[in-house]
Design a protein around this motif. Structure first.
Motif, PDB file in Angstrom:
ATOM      1  N   SER A   1      -2.443 -17.298  26.136  1.00  0.00           N
ATOM      2  CA  SER A   1      -2.286 -18.704  26.523  1.00  0.00           C
ATOM      3  C   SER A   1      -2.441 -18.885  28.029  1.00  0.00           C
ATOM      4  O   SER A   1      -3.107 -19.822  28.486  1.00  0.00           O
ATOM      5  N   LEU A   2      -1.839 -17.977  28.799  1.00  0.00           N
ATOM      6  CA  LEU A   2      -1.929 -18.077  30.264  1.00  0.00           C
ATOM      7  C   LEU A   2      -3.364 -17.882  30.751  1.00  0.00           C
ATOM      8  O   LEU A   2      -3.826 -18.599  31.641  1.00  0.00           O
ATOM      9  N   ILE A   3      -4.069 -16.929  30.165  1.00  0.00           N
ATOM     10  CA  ILE A   3      -5.470 -16.698  30.540  1.00  0.00           C
ATOM     11  C   ILE A   3      -6.314 -17.926  30.200  1.00  0.00           C
ATOM     12  O   ILE A   3      -7.126 -18.386  31.015  1.00  0.00           O
ATOM     13  N   LEU A   4      -6.114 -18.480  29.006  1.00  0.00           N
ATOM     14  CA  LEU A   4      -6.891 -19.650  28.590  1.00  0.00           C
ATOM     15  C   LEU A   4      -6.557 -20.873  29.441  1.00  0.00           C
ATOM     16  O   LEU A   4      -7.443 -21.679  29.746  1.00  0.00           O
ATOM     17  N   GLU A   5      -5.288 -21.019  29.823  1.00  0.00           N
ATOM     18  CA  GLU A   5      -4.915 -22.125  30.714  1.00  0.00           C
ATOM     19  C   GLU A   5      -5.735 -22.057  31.999  1.00  0.00           C
ATOM     20  O   GLU A   5      -6.248 -23.072  32.469  1.00  0.00           O
ATOM     21  N   GLU A   6      -5.819 -20.874  32.562  1.00  0.00           N
ATOM     22  CA  GLU A   6      -6.558 -20.700  33.813  1.00  0.00           C
ATOM     23  C   GLU A   6      -8.054 -20.964  33.613  1.00  0.00           C
ATOM     24  O   GLU A   6      -8.689 -21.640  34.420  1.00  0.00           O
ATOM     25  N   GLN A   7      -8.605 -20.460  32.532  1.00  0.00           N
ATOM     26  CA  GLN A   7     -10.039 -20.625  32.273  1.00  0.00           C
ATOM     27  C   GLN A   7     -10.411 -22.064  31.952  1.00  0.00           C
ATOM     28  O   GLN A   7     -11.438 -22.558  32.416  1.00  0.00           O
ATOM     29  N   LEU A   8      -9.590 -22.705  31.133  1.00  0.00           N
ATOM     30  CA  LEU A   8      -9.946 -24.032  30.615  1.00  0.00           C
ATOM     31  C   LEU A   8      -9.402 -25.178  31.464  1.00  0.00           C
ATOM     32  O   LEU A   8      -9.861 -26.312  31.336  1.00  0.00           O
ATOM     33  N   GLY A   9      -8.389 -24.912  32.290  1.00  0.00           N
ATOM     34  CA  GLY A   9      -7.899 -25.924  33.210  1.00  0.00           C
ATOM     35  C   GLY A   9      -6.936 -26.937  32.639  1.00  0.00           C
ATOM     36  O   GLY A   9      -6.861 -28.060  33.130  1.00  0.00           O
ATOM     37  N   PHE A  10      -6.177 -26.555  31.615  1.00  0.00           N
ATOM     38  CA  PHE A  10      -5.137 -27.438  31.097  1.00  0.00           C
ATOM     39  C   PHE A  10      -3.982 -26.608  30.565  1.00  0.00           C
ATOM     40  O   PHE A  10      -4.130 -25.427  30.280  1.00  0.00           O
ATOM     41  N   SER A  11      -2.820 -27.250  30.460  1.00  0.00           N
ATOM     42  CA  SER A  11      -1.600 -26.581  30.036  1.00  0.00           C
ATOM     43  C   SER A  11      -1.601 -26.324  28.532  1.00  0.00           C
ATOM     44  O   SER A  11      -1.977 -27.197  27.745  1.00  0.00           O
ATOM     45  N   ILE A  12      -1.153 -25.133  28.152  1.00  0.00           N
ATOM     46  CA  ILE A  12      -1.007 -24.775  26.735  1.00  0.00           C
ATOM     47  C   ILE A  12       0.474 -24.469  26.526  1.00  0.00           C
ATOM     48  O   ILE A  12       0.954 -23.414  26.938  1.00  0.00           O
TER      49      ILE A  12
END
Length: 84
Positions: A44-55
């Motif tokens: 989730s943290l990696i995807l937050e950084e890549q995609l630019g929104f909070s998970i």
């Protein structure tokens, strides 16, 4: 399902979590991808950084298929403003 969210999910699972690409199908569950609860937080943290929104915690879970997870990401993304 957004190709962007699905691609980011699969790319992260194959590059950071060593999921073989041939096992990354839309029907594969996150649990089958060898993602446990701690790895799910990291994902989730990696995807937050890549995609630019909070998970938020709990948005992704091990019983979700990759397709369901990508759809959840798409829904979250649509409901939040982009972060800087």
């Amino acid at each position: 399902m957004s190709a962007t969210h699905y691609t980011a999910l699969v790319d992260t699972l194959t590059s950071k979590f060593d999921l073989p690409l041939d096992q990354a199908t839309p029907q594969t569950s996150l649990g089958e991808s060898a993602v446990d609860s701690l790895a799910l937080l990291e994902l989730s943290l990696i995807l937050e950084e890549q995609l630019g929104f909070s998970i938020p915690e709990g948005a992704l879970h091990t019983s979700q298929s990759l397709q369901e997870a990508a759809e959840a990401l798409e829904t979250l993304h649509a409901s939040q403003p982009a972060t800087a």
